[in-house]
Design an enzyme around this catalytic site. Structure first.
Site, PDB file in Angstrom:
ATOM      1  CE  LYS A 100      71.058   4.423  -5.646  1.00  0.00           C
ATOM      2  NZ  LYS A 100      71.628   5.674  -6.173  1.00  0.00           N
ATOM      3  NE  ARG A 157      73.065   7.554 -13.282  1.00  0.00           N
ATOM      4  CZ  ARG A 157      73.516   8.745 -13.682  1.00  0.00           C
ATOM      5  NH1 ARG A 157      74.158   8.861 -14.829  1.00  0.00           N
ATOM      6  NH2 ARG A 157      73.333   9.814 -12.926  1.00  0.00           N
ATOM      7  CB  CYS A 176      57.806  -3.633  20.259  1.00  0.00           C
ATOM      8  SG  CYS A 176      56.492  -3.184  21.402  1.00  0.00           S
ATOM      9  CG  MET A 177      63.488  -5.395  17.463  1.00  0.00           C
ATOM     10  SD  MET A 177      64.840  -6.302  18.235  1.00  0.00           S
ATOM     11  CE  MET A 177      65.507  -5.101  19.358  1.00  0.00           C
ATOM     12  CG  ASP A 178      60.936  -8.567  17.421  1.00  0.00           C
ATOM     13  OD1 ASP A 178      61.734  -8.355  16.496  1.00  0.00           O
ATOM     14  OD2 ASP A 178      61.277  -8.718  18.612  1.00  0.00           O
ATOM     15  CE1 TYR A 193      59.483  -3.124  26.248  1.00  0.00           C
ATOM     16  CE2 TYR A 193      59.253  -2.826  23.880  1.00  0.00           C
ATOM     17  CZ  TYR A 193      59.655  -3.597  24.963  1.00  0.00           C
ATOM     18  OH  TYR A 193      60.217  -4.831  24.749  1.00  0.00           O
ATOM     19  NE  ARG A 227      76.799  10.908  -4.695  1.00  0.00           N
ATOM     20  CZ  ARG A 227      75.624  10.303  -4.936  1.00  0.00           C
ATOM     21  NH1 ARG A 227      74.777  10.070  -3.943  1.00  0.00           N
ATOM     22  NH2 ARG A 227      75.292   9.929  -6.155  1.00  0.00           N
ATOM     23  CG  HIS A 246      73.533  11.620  -9.479  1.00  0.00           C
ATOM     24  ND1 HIS A 246      72.414  11.058 -10.042  1.00  0.00           N
ATOM     25  CD2 HIS A 246      73.307  11.614  -8.134  1.00  0.00           C
ATOM     26  CE1 HIS A 246      71.559  10.723  -9.087  1.00  0.00           C
ATOM     27  NE2 HIS A 246      72.073  11.052  -7.931  1.00  0.00           N
TER      28      HIS A 246
HETATM   29  C1  PLP Z   1      70.760   6.384  -6.965  1.00  0.00           C
HETATM   30  C2  PLP Z   1      71.265   6.975  -8.209  1.00  0.00           C
HETATM   31  C3  PLP Z   1      70.442   7.051  -9.349  1.00  0.00           C
HETATM   32  C4  PLP Z   1      68.964   6.738  -9.325  1.00  0.00           C
HETATM   33  O1  PLP Z   1      68.258   7.777  -8.686  1.00  0.00           O
HETATM   34  P1  PLP Z   1      66.660   7.772  -8.640  1.00  0.00           P
HETATM   35  O2  PLP Z   1      66.294   9.073  -8.039  1.00  0.00           O
HETATM   36  O3  PLP Z   1      66.291   6.626  -7.764  1.00  0.00           O
HETATM   37  O4  PLP Z   1      66.204   7.582 -10.035  1.00  0.00           O
HETATM   38  C5  PLP Z   1      71.022   7.478 -10.534  1.00  0.00           C
HETATM   39  N1  PLP Z   1      72.326   7.832 -10.582  1.00  0.00           N
HETATM   40  C6  PLP Z   1      73.129   7.795  -9.503  1.00  0.00           C
HETATM   41  C7  PLP Z   1      74.556   8.226  -9.633  1.00  0.00           C
HETATM   42  C8  PLP Z   1      72.623   7.382  -8.275  1.00  0.00           C
HETATM   43  O5  PLP Z   1      73.425   7.375  -7.200  1.00  0.00           O
END
Ligand code: PLP
Length: 390
Positions: A41, A226, A317-319, A270, A140, A170
């Site tokens: 993601k 995951r 700064c920004m850049d 700045y 969540r 999770h």
């Molecule tokens: C982001 C996420 C993960 C991965 O988490 P890490 O700490 O980066 O391994 C796994 N499951 C869900 C639902 C997540 O949102």
């Protein structure tokens, strides 16, 4: 060895060999037949989702990918990614049909959504693949562990155009030294699976472990995990046992574009918040918060020049930003600058940058800007590139 890249304003090198080592190290924690989903993601935590997925397509240890949004999932399919893709977050109705047609999996935790998805699947003459999300303490998204949820999931299981492929939860606190919260969450998850089993509702795929749990909660791996942050060689938290072999896969470089000697008493950047106390050699680096480099590192952080730390002086700064190279007398115009990574014996990790800036390593990686081209290296050669401007 890092590949030679033509001098430019800023660039990241992403090392596929290090990525493979991280996958391998995690794999050694898992019993055989446990699948590993790569969490990619937010553009693979800033590392470039398409390139990372393309690389992992050839890795048999990776069974699929998890993303947060519909757009992220569709982008991967468009790039020719064929393995399983699961969307972890909420999906809006406008995207249902596209996603169903591309076999993208939905995380489901509401009956109304399941019903709408069922209707969309009927239209597509195809089953929608879903993974039921259980809330075991994160609060969540997900079904809470209770009889009402069991009843609702039973109704969902009765919908003709859905296929209940998976169930997942999770952990909110798997990255802490104290694993009691994660243990409680896991036992809730197992309770739910047991209650559903009694109703003859079973799931081919069951998953709960994020990176922290892969490393430190053996026995919780079920038949898929995951892996997110650890793929990239970064730590889920400071509380983890750092003996685990992780290799950061991203380095960030720039070049000195101006260098000058200023007398004592010169204000820099700045607001004039930094004033030289001695005659100083000040170098300008063409990177700033517009690239995701934290402004909170103003007069706080440092970069590496010729293997030595050069402190940031004055506001980022920004850049652009300025660093003090008085103590690096051989530093020159167009020298390479390391913002993240190793130069000689010195290293700046994403975690160091996080500590110095008061930010989170995940957040810093995700915020690395589109203006930064990423070059992908394997066996000492550049094999792919991500460039927003190309
Ligand atoms: C982001 C996420 C993960 C991965 O988490 P890490 O700490 O980066 O391994 C796994 N499951 C869900 C639902 C997540 O949102």
């Amino acid at each position: 060895m890092t590949v030679e890249i033509e001098k430019r304003r800023v660039y990241a090198i992403v090392d596929f060999d290090a990525l493979d080592q991280n996958v391998q190290a995690m794999e050694e924690k898992l019993p055989q037949d446990v699948g590993m989903m790569a969490v990619i993601k937010t553009n693979a935590y800033g590392h470039g989702a398409k390139a990372i997925a393309k690389h992992l397509e050839d890795n048999d240890r990776i069974s699929g990918y998890a993303v947060a949004t519909a757009e992220e999932a569709l982008e991967l399919r468009k790039a020719g990614i064929g393995k399983m893709i699961l969307i972890l977050g909420y999906v809006f109705e406008k995207d249902y049909e596209d996603l169903i047609l591309q076999d993208i999996r939905f995380g489901i935790y509401r009956k109304d959504v399941a019903q709408a998805l069922d209707a969309a699947a009927e239209k597509c003459h195809k089953k929608a693949l879903i993974h039921i999300k259980i809330d075991t303490g994160m609060h969540r998204i997900g079904y809470p562990v209770c009889q009402e949820s069991v009843e609702e999931i039973k109704e969902i299981a009765g919908l003709k155009h859905l296929c209940l492929e998976g169930i997942f939860t999770h952990f909110a606190r798997a990255d802490e030294a104290d694993k009691s919260y994660a243990k409680k969450a896991y036992s809730l998850f197992k309770d739910m699976i047991g209650a559903l089993q009694k109703e003859d509702i079973t799931f081919p795929i069951c998953h709960c472990c994020n990176s922290a749990a892969i490393l430190e909660l053996p026995g919780y791996h079920e038949n898929m995990v995951r892996a997110g942050i650890t793929l990239y060689g970064l730590w889920p938290s400071e509380e983890m046992d750092h003996a685990f072999p992780l290799h950061p896969i991203l380095s960030l470089y720039s070049h000195i574009v101006h260098i000058k000697t200023l007398p004592a008493g010169s204000a820099i950047s700045y607001g004039g918040t930094y004033v030289t106390e001695r005659e100083s050699r000040i170098a300008t680096i063409p990177v700033g918060y517009g690239d995701g480099y934290p402004r909170s590192l103003s007069s706080k952080g440092y970069v590496l020049v010729r293997g030595k730390p050069a402190p940031i002086v004055g506001r980022v700064c920004m850049d652009q930003m300025m660093v003090d190279v008085t103590d690096i007398p051989d530093a020159e115009y167009l020298d390479r600058v390391t913002l993240i990574g190793q130069d000689g014996n010195a290293v700046i990790s994403m975690e160091t940058l996080g500590e110095m800036s008061g930010r989170f390593n995940y957040e810093l990686a995700c915020n690395l800007g589109d203006r930064i081209p990423r070059f992908y290296q394997k066996d000492g050669a550049c094999v792919d590139e991500m460039n927003y401007f190309a």
